[in-house]
Design a protein around this motif. Sequence first.
Motif, PDB file in Angstrom:
ATOM      1  N   LEU A  68       0.857  -1.125  -0.019  1.00 20.60           N
ATOM      2  CA  LEU A  68       0.275   0.047   0.022  1.00 20.60           C
ATOM      3  C   LEU A  68       0.893   1.193  -0.023  1.00 20.60           C
ATOM      4  CD1 LEU A  68      -2.873  -1.027   2.495  1.00 20.60           C
ATOM      5  CD2 LEU A  68      -3.040  -0.719   0.079  1.00 20.60           C
ATOM      6  N   SER A  69       2.013   1.118   0.700  1.00 18.30           N
ATOM      7  CA  SER A  69       2.777   2.265   0.824  1.00 18.30           C
ATOM      8  C   SER A  69       3.227   2.606  -0.808  1.00 18.30           C
ATOM      9  CB  SER A  69       4.098   2.089   1.681  1.00 18.30           C
ATOM     10  OG  SER A  69       3.591   2.071   2.982  1.00 18.30           O
ATOM     11  N   ASN A  70       3.543   1.544  -1.393  1.00 18.50           N
ATOM     12  CA  ASN A  70       4.139   1.720  -2.921  1.00 18.50           C
ATOM     13  C   ASN A  70       3.193   2.418  -3.691  1.00 18.50           C
ATOM     14  OD1 ASN A  70       6.399   0.376  -2.483  1.00 18.50           O
ATOM     15  ND2 ASN A  70       5.866  -1.580  -3.363  1.00 18.50           N
ATOM     16  N   LEU A  71       1.964   2.207  -3.450  1.00 17.42           N
ATOM     17  CA  LEU A  71       0.691   3.024  -4.326  1.00 17.42           C
ATOM     18  C   LEU A  71       0.433   4.405  -3.564  1.00 17.42           C
ATOM     19  CD1 LEU A  71      -1.665   0.152  -4.511  1.00 17.42           C
ATOM     20  CD2 LEU A  71      -0.715   1.425  -6.447  1.00 17.42           C
ATOM     21  N   GLY A  72       1.271   4.652  -2.465  1.00 13.40           N
ATOM     22  CA  GLY A  72       1.157   6.052  -1.881  1.00 13.40           C
ATOM     23  C   GLY A  72       0.185   6.308  -0.669  1.00 13.40           C
ATOM     24  N   HIS A  73       0.028   4.946  -0.291  1.00 13.74           N
ATOM     25  CA  HIS A  73      -1.103   5.124   1.048  1.00 13.74           C
ATOM     26  C   HIS A  73      -0.183   4.796   2.312  1.00 13.74           C
ATOM     27  CE1 HIS A  73      -4.490   4.922  -1.744  1.00 13.74           C
ATOM     28  NE2 HIS A  73      -3.865   3.754  -2.222  1.00 13.74           N
ATOM     29  N   THR A  74       0.149   5.930   2.902  1.00 18.28           N
ATOM     30  CA  THR A  74       0.916   5.766   4.263  1.00 18.28           C
ATOM     31  C   THR A  74       0.224   5.795   5.543  1.00 18.28           C
ATOM     32  OG1 THR A  74       1.164   8.088   4.141  1.00 18.28           O
ATOM     33  CG2 THR A  74       2.933   7.154   3.098  1.00 18.28           C
ATOM     34  N   ALA A  75      -0.975   6.258   5.384  1.00 13.98           N
ATOM     35  CA  ALA A  75      -1.903   6.131   6.705  1.00 13.98           C
ATOM     36  C   ALA A  75      -2.196   4.729   7.214  1.00 13.98           C
ATOM     37  CB  ALA A  75      -3.153   6.711   6.514  1.00 13.98           C
ATOM     38  N   GLU A  76      -2.089   3.687   6.322  1.00 11.59           N
ATOM     39  CA  GLU A  76      -2.207   2.281   6.588  1.00 11.59           C
ATOM     40  C   GLU A  76      -0.956   1.887   7.367  1.00 11.59           C
ATOM     41  OE1 GLU A  76      -5.473   3.293   4.259  1.00 11.59           O
ATOM     42  OE2 GLU A  76      -3.409   3.433   3.745  1.00 11.59           O
ATOM     43  N   ALA A  77       0.040   2.429   7.056  1.00  8.29           N
ATOM     44  CA  ALA A  77       1.216   2.167   7.493  1.00  8.29           C
ATOM     45  C   ALA A  77       1.507   2.515   9.077  1.00  8.29           C
ATOM     46  CB  ALA A  77       2.395   2.592   6.831  1.00  8.29           C
ATOM     47  N   ARG A  78       0.973   3.689   9.394  1.00  5.46           N
ATOM     48  CA  ARG A  78       0.982   4.205  10.519  1.00  5.46           C
ATOM     49  C   ARG A  78      -0.040   3.348  11.440  1.00  5.46           C
ATOM     50  NH1 ARG A  78       3.129   9.352  10.923  1.00  5.46           N
ATOM     51  NH2 ARG A  78       3.764  10.443   9.091  1.00  5.46           N
ATOM     52  N   GLU A  79      -1.370   3.353  10.734  1.00  5.69           N
ATOM     53  CA  GLU A  79      -2.305   2.501  11.560  1.00  5.69           C
ATOM     54  C   GLU A  79      -1.771   1.302  12.027  1.00  5.69           C
ATOM     55  OE1 GLU A  79      -5.792   2.401   9.237  1.00  5.69           O
ATOM     56  OE2 GLU A  79      -5.931   4.840   9.372  1.00  5.69           O
ATOM     57  N   TYR A  80      -1.178   0.360  11.152  1.00  8.52           N
ATOM     58  CA  TYR A  80      -0.657  -0.915  11.476  1.00  8.52           C
ATOM     59  C   TYR A  80       0.555  -1.120  12.462  1.00  8.52           C
ATOM     60  CZ  TYR A  80       1.198  -5.649  11.164  1.00  8.52           C
ATOM     61  OH  TYR A  80       1.673  -7.037  11.514  1.00  8.52           O
ATOM     62  N   LEU A  81       1.268  -0.084  12.383  1.00  9.31           N
ATOM     63  CA  LEU A  81       2.640  -0.051  13.108  1.00  9.31           C
ATOM     64  C   LEU A  81       2.033   0.157  14.456  1.00  9.31           C
ATOM     65  CD1 LEU A  81       5.327  -0.089  13.424  1.00  9.31           C
ATOM     66  CD2 LEU A  81       5.455   2.390  12.912  1.00  9.31           C
ATOM     67  N   SER A  82       1.006   1.116  14.516  1.00  4.28           N
ATOM     68  CA  SER A  82       0.193   1.252  15.914  1.00  4.28           C
ATOM     69  C   SER A  82      -0.184   0.079  16.505  1.00  4.28           C
ATOM     70  CB  SER A  82      -0.539   2.507  15.845  1.00  4.28           C
ATOM     71  OG  SER A  82      -1.367   2.764  16.897  1.00  4.28           O
ATOM     72  N   TRP A  83      -0.963  -0.801  15.569  1.00  3.96           N
ATOM     73  CA  TRP A  83      -1.403  -1.963  16.057  1.00  3.96           C
ATOM     74  C   TRP A  83      -0.404  -2.807  16.567  1.00  3.96           C
ATOM     75  CZ3 TRP A  83      -0.861  -7.073  14.857  1.00  3.96           C
ATOM     76  CH2 TRP A  83      -1.700  -7.819  15.080  1.00  3.96           C
ATOM     77  N   PHE A  84       0.680  -3.055  15.814  1.00  3.72           N
ATOM     78  CA  PHE A  84       1.818  -3.687  15.978  1.00  3.72           C
ATOM     79  C   PHE A  84       2.470  -3.496  17.501  1.00  3.72           C
ATOM     80  CE2 PHE A  84       6.494  -3.931  15.542  1.00  3.72           C
ATOM     81  CZ  PHE A  84       6.756  -5.172  15.947  1.00  3.72           C
ATOM     82  N   LEU A  85       2.610  -2.198  17.443  1.00  4.31           N
ATOM     83  CA  LEU A  85       3.644  -1.647  18.784  1.00  4.31           C
ATOM     84  C   LEU A  85       2.772  -1.786  19.882  1.00  4.31           C
ATOM     85  CD1 LEU A  85       5.228   1.564  17.026  1.00  4.31           C
ATOM     86  CD2 LEU A  85       6.257  -0.607  17.728  1.00  4.31           C
ATOM     87  N   ASP A  86       1.345  -1.529  19.913  1.00  2.00           N
ATOM     88  CA  ASP A  86       0.544  -1.847  21.065  1.00  2.00           C
ATOM     89  C   ASP A  86       0.880  -3.298  21.505  1.00  2.00           C
ATOM     90  OD1 ASP A  86      -0.360   0.784  21.191  1.00  2.00           O
ATOM     91  OD2 ASP A  86      -2.022   0.306  20.021  1.00  2.00           O
ATOM     92  N   LEU A  87       0.774  -4.068  20.491  1.00  2.00           N
ATOM     93  CA  LEU A  87       0.709  -5.612  20.881  1.00  2.00           C
ATOM     94  C   LEU A  87       2.121  -5.923  21.327  1.00  2.00           C
ATOM     95  CD1 LEU A  87      -0.234  -8.575  20.253  1.00  2.00           C
ATOM     96  CD2 LEU A  87       1.030  -8.464  17.922  1.00  2.00           C
ATOM     97  N   CYS A  88       3.186  -5.463  20.723  1.00  2.00           N
ATOM     98  CA  CYS A  88       4.688  -5.465  21.599  1.00  2.00           C
ATOM     99  C   CYS A  88       4.715  -5.107  22.833  1.00  2.00           C
ATOM    100  CB  CYS A  88       5.669  -4.818  20.627  1.00  2.00           C
ATOM    101  SG  CYS A  88       5.903  -5.603  18.727  1.00  2.00           S
ATOM    102  N   ARG A  89       4.118  -4.144  23.067  1.00  2.00           N
ATOM    103  CA  ARG A  89       4.372  -3.323  24.642  1.00  2.00           C
ATOM    104  C   ARG A  89       3.559  -4.459  25.582  1.00  2.00           C
ATOM    105  NH1 ARG A  89       4.099   1.715  21.599  1.00  2.00           N
ATOM    106  NH2 ARG A  89       1.812   1.368  21.571  1.00  2.00           N
ATOM    107  N   THR A  90       2.524  -5.121  25.000  1.00  2.34           N
ATOM    108  CA  THR A  90       1.718  -6.014  25.716  1.00  2.34           C
ATOM    109  C   THR A  90       2.121  -7.431  26.165  1.00  2.34           C
ATOM    110  OG1 THR A  90      -0.084  -5.901  24.532  1.00  2.34           O
ATOM    111  CG2 THR A  90      -0.039  -4.067  26.082  1.00  2.34           C
ATOM    112  N   THR A  91       3.046  -7.727  25.063  1.00  2.00           N
ATOM    113  CA  THR A  91       3.256  -9.221  24.848  1.00  2.00           C
ATOM    114  C   THR A  91       4.684  -9.524  24.804  1.00  2.00           C
ATOM    115  OG1 THR A  91       1.067  -9.240  23.361  1.00  2.00           O
ATOM    116  CG2 THR A  91       2.736 -11.241  23.223  1.00  2.00           C
ATOM    117  N   THR A  92       5.190 -10.451  25.469  1.00  4.67           N
ATOM    118  CA  THR A  92       6.517 -10.722  25.446  1.00  4.67           C
ATOM    119  C   THR A  92       6.865 -11.386  23.984  1.00  4.67           C
ATOM    120  OG1 THR A  92       6.351 -12.885  26.242  1.00  4.67           O
ATOM    121  CG2 THR A  92       6.840 -11.201  27.864  1.00  4.67           C
TER     122      THR A  92
END
Length: 646
Positions: A301-325
Amino acid sequence: MSQYDHPTNRDPSNKTFEPIEHYGVVGNLETCALVSRRGSVDWFPIPHLESSSAFSRLLDGGGGCFAIQPVDPFESTHRYRERTNVLETTFQTEGGTLRLTDFMAPMTDGESEISERTLFRKLDCLEGNVDLRIVFEPRFDFARTEPTLSATTEGVHATGDETPLCCWTTFAAQPFEIDTAASHATATATLTAGQQEWVGVSYGEAVAPTTETCEQALVETVDYWREWSHSCGNQAECVFGGPWHDLAVRSGLVLKLLTHDETGAIAAAPTTSLPEEIGGVRNWDYRFNWIRDAAFTVQALSNLGHTAEAREYLSWFLDLCRTTTPADLQPLYSLHGESGLAEQTLGHLSGYRDSQPVRIGNEAADQRQLDIYGELLLAVFEATRSGITLAETDWQAICEIVDYVTEIWQEPDSGIWEVRSEPLNFVFSKLMCWVALDRAVDLAEQQGFSAPLDRWRRHREEIRTEILDEGLDPTGSYFVRSFEEDDVLDAATLMIPFVGFLPFDDPRVRATIEAVDDRLTSETGLVYRYDGPDGLPGGEGTFLLCSFWLVDALALTGRVEAAETRLEELIGYVNPVGLLAEEVAESTGQQLGNFPQAFSHIGLINSALHVSRAKGMAVPGTELIGIELGTGATVEAVRDHNHSDT
């Protein structure tokens, strides 16, 4: 054009199965519905994509559907409105022409009177007269529950233990006839040229929209998708230029449909148990967020110019990392982040074309798949390159992951292909452990974060040495699937140069490409994933993502004409509305597996990018500076990360 003039094919209650490629998909960023070219909604999980389906005819002839089609014999065609996920089906009968428009209003944060939890179906009689029939046959909980149907002023209300459904119409004096014994409702009507009417089904609410509201919903939905979708202004100058341009745009729209607006998670596909072999047992539930798939999706999606999805997914992933070993990170989660995805078999369903078992849940969530750590670090690395800033707490979570990789990289796992045989030391898994360390070192250096860089670099070199010592065939010519297997191939090793482990002109890279092309490629030019055992009976089709990977590898090693030819052949398997399943049957060319598949559309986007940029390139693999590659690395990054070896 598809012709449905045989009596058994024009009756919505007929129990035959549609080819997978005869479907289109619509959705609201919360769930998706599959609509056949004969106007039947045959798959519709509610309220969310991972919920149970209210219409499951896709997996069993008696699984329920929501069909609208002419009474008389007809021919039909499918198409999407340009740069939207609004699906149009045109029926041609002897007496007239009818257009059916299917869509769902996307979930948004803005205030609107439009219900996003409605499947809208607009009817336009374009010419002549068309007699049509509506069949509303819900089957809650994957057809384990027949609902109670009751008449309303607008249509029919279906209730049971699941989310209630309201089927409504704007027709005047066109009541549904409810067959209590059969648990379905039907209605007939005649439309004349110029007449427009609406039919729909709403869930979680019983309020039928007005005609004005329906029209507003259509306008807002078209506007939403066209504002979101890739628009280059001048296709001739677009980086995706070529006969695949519009398919790359369509692929982006498909990937967006698979994102969950509430959480930012991304599903691998909207369906379950569509078989990888007709009559076979390789039938899996893909309605979940695979860390690997989602990371690749974000990069496409970033290749197509859609960076908002990258931010949203990164937020999802980092939330997961902060709460999961790190040790407890799963390869996949529900779209809401739940970890419990116990695999169940639905024995009451016959399966698509008698392909059993039908499964919900996926026990791959309990597997060890070491490659996910590398894919996560790739996603984080590329996010920071596009301007996303990491907080100190984010970096601490990432450091814990990288430290964990230094502890476990030597262990066997189930690998990217989730084999159900004994774990092995898969080359691709080791490669992605190397990537995790490599990108973490770069992140620390570029962002100024504190990190044990000497230890990370030492482990990175140890992994590199191990792969080069143990991951090649006995002659040392090309990479194999695992350390334990002398001559079993894996198409995933095509990714070695893309992540910067070796340069594109390395003889081992070129020999690996040749080996895959020679031994894993079908006579039609499609690629199988691997040629070794995986713990399951039966076979599978050729894998579309791997086929696109081979295109990429050919393009970036200088065989641009061959890559272009392969890509043109590949896009020939796209269905009439631009959708791809996971696999293709070599013998018939029919699509197989869950549909539409994120992996396949990721591959199409990236191959379109690579071939378009590689045409006319003087020195392969060195001049695509700043262009993102299939797994997220740029050629610039690849060049920077190529470490010399002997």
